[in-house]
Design a protein around this motif. Sequence first.
Motif, PDB file in Angstrom:
ATOM      1  N   HIS A 280       0.865  -1.181   0.000  1.00 54.31           N
ATOM      2  CA  HIS A 280       0.000   0.000   0.000  1.00 54.31           C
ATOM      3  C   HIS A 280       0.900   1.229   0.000  1.00 54.31           C
ATOM      4  O   HIS A 280       1.704   1.428   0.911  1.00 54.31           O
ATOM      5  CB  HIS A 280      -0.911   0.031   1.226  1.00 54.31           C
ATOM      6  CG  HIS A 280      -1.778   1.257   1.279  1.00 54.31           C
ATOM      7  ND1 HIS A 280      -1.424   2.398   1.969  1.00 54.31           N
ATOM      8  CD2 HIS A 280      -2.961   1.524   0.699  1.00 54.31           C
ATOM      9  CE1 HIS A 280      -2.360   3.314   1.823  1.00 54.31           C
ATOM     10  NE2 HIS A 280      -3.305   2.804   1.059  1.00 54.31           N
ATOM     11  N   ASP A 282       1.454   5.320  -0.046  1.00 53.82           N
ATOM     12  CA  ASP A 282       0.858   6.605   0.287  1.00 53.82           C
ATOM     13  C   ASP A 282       1.082   7.553  -0.890  1.00 53.82           C
ATOM     14  O   ASP A 282       2.221   7.920  -1.189  1.00 53.82           O
ATOM     15  CB  ASP A 282       1.522   7.163   1.549  1.00 53.82           C
ATOM     16  CG  ASP A 282       0.896   8.481   2.008  1.00 53.82           C
ATOM     17  OD1 ASP A 282       0.173   9.102   1.206  1.00 53.82           O
ATOM     18  OD2 ASP A 282       1.147   8.883   3.163  1.00 53.82           O
ATOM     19  N   THR A 285       3.249  10.788  -0.263  1.00 52.83           N
ATOM     20  CA  THR A 285       4.689  10.719  -0.028  1.00 52.83           C
ATOM     21  C   THR A 285       5.414   9.818  -1.018  1.00 52.83           C
ATOM     22  O   THR A 285       6.635   9.901  -1.149  1.00 52.83           O
ATOM     23  CB  THR A 285       4.975  10.206   1.392  1.00 52.83           C
ATOM     24  OG1 THR A 285       4.487   8.855   1.512  1.00 52.83           O
ATOM     25  CG2 THR A 285       4.287  11.090   2.433  1.00 52.83           C
ATOM     26  N   TRP A 288       5.693   3.360   0.737  1.00 55.02           N
ATOM     27  CA  TRP A 288       4.735   2.345   1.159  1.00 55.02           C
ATOM     28  C   TRP A 288       4.622   2.372   2.679  1.00 55.02           C
ATOM     29  O   TRP A 288       5.597   2.533   3.401  1.00 55.02           O
ATOM     30  CB  TRP A 288       5.124   0.968   0.650  1.00 55.02           C
ATOM     31  CG  TRP A 288       6.394   0.375   1.194  1.00 55.02           C
ATOM     32  CD1 TRP A 288       7.651   0.530   0.711  1.00 55.02           C
ATOM     33  CD2 TRP A 288       6.521  -0.494   2.328  1.00 55.02           C
ATOM     34  NE1 TRP A 288       8.557  -0.174   1.469  1.00 55.02           N
ATOM     35  CE2 TRP A 288       7.888  -0.821   2.465  1.00 55.02           C
ATOM     36  CE3 TRP A 288       5.614  -1.040   3.233  1.00 55.02           C
ATOM     37  CZ2 TRP A 288       8.364  -1.655   3.459  1.00 55.02           C
ATOM     38  CZ3 TRP A 288       6.087  -1.876   4.230  1.00 55.02           C
ATOM     39  CH2 TRP A 288       7.450  -2.173   4.339  1.00 55.02           C
ATOM     40  N   ASP A 289       3.389   2.268   3.155  1.00 50.16           N
ATOM     41  CA  ASP A 289       3.175   2.343   4.597  1.00 50.16           C
ATOM     42  C   ASP A 289       2.537   1.085   5.159  1.00 50.16           C
ATOM     43  O   ASP A 289       2.257   1.013   6.355  1.00 50.16           O
ATOM     44  CB  ASP A 289       2.312   3.565   4.953  1.00 50.16           C
ATOM     45  CG  ASP A 289       0.987   3.592   4.198  1.00 50.16           C
ATOM     46  OD1 ASP A 289       0.624   2.564   3.606  1.00 50.16           O
ATOM     47  OD2 ASP A 289       0.327   4.647   4.210  1.00 50.16           O
TER      48      ASP A 289
END
Length: 343
Positions: A280, A282, A285, A288-289
């Motif tokens: 996933h 973001d 930014t 990946w978070d």
Amino acid sequence: MTPRHLAITMGDPAGIGPEIIVKACQALGDRIAAGALRLLVIGSGAALERARAALAPELVVPEVTADDSDWPALCFLQAGPEGEPIQPGVLSADGGRFAYLAVEHGVRLVQSGRLGAIVTAPLNKEALNKAGYHYAGHTEMLAELTGVKGSVMLLAHGNMRVSHVTTHCALEDVPKRVTPQRIRLVLDLTQQALRGLGIERPHIAVAALNPHAGEGGLFGRQDIDVVAPTIAQAVADGMHVTGPVPGDTVFVKLRAGQFDAVVAMYHDQGHIPVKLLGFHVDPATGKWDALSGVNITLGLPVIRTSVDHGTAFDIAGKGIASERSLIEAIEYAELLAAHRAAA
């Protein structure tokens, strides 16, 4: 029937293992309190305590020994003696030592009947080898500890289930490892795993090795001479198998639900589609978070599931690592352990 404990091996204590374990235990707290889920964390007590104090000081994880007759629903087993303090994000031989010893303890406890399965947090291959344990990763380590030669990697993210004929080898070595015997082993173990997940008659697709499944021999004959006859024999034996299906379309069909799993020929062919969907990102930014997905090792006498990510030394100790993949790995381990116990 009260479920047996599942082991969560910490992996490298310098990685994100300790913090995702604490977060997962906290998120699953209601099930643990009710006795529906029982977890034994194995690793470095110092690393676990550091993560617990920082992220969930209210979480209670009592230490036990392997010889204790009765473990609480959530508990911790020290994998080995503590050495110099292991710092988050810092590679060390001690980190590799703890990673190995945790898995070794887990295997022995499953073999003795105390545990139902092993769920592994990530290790660092360089640290593992620096500690004197010369394995390419968890899969090879588990194979040696259990005396197995023919294991198979299965990645799962939602309905994207992908097993692999080859994994950690050079691309130039893949064609000679694509043999009828190996393909059939992967098919058999994939079918067995899918049944363990509740799919009674799974439909498996086999990805082609070459572009366009060889285009009638223009781009190689392995799919024609090796893969197709092996699939035909599996179908004759009663399996529901389709292929070889060109690699550029087979995963779209899997995602659409036309198949229950795909057998990929090599590491990146199988990993890229699963990880592309599992990460996933973001959009604000570009980072990946979270990562969703599970790595399951097939063909072992013990059940092993794992997170589908690495140690993430760059964010270790910051408290921002996602526990999502670990929780999914625990859930898969529960399903497989319950199926095996009922068999």
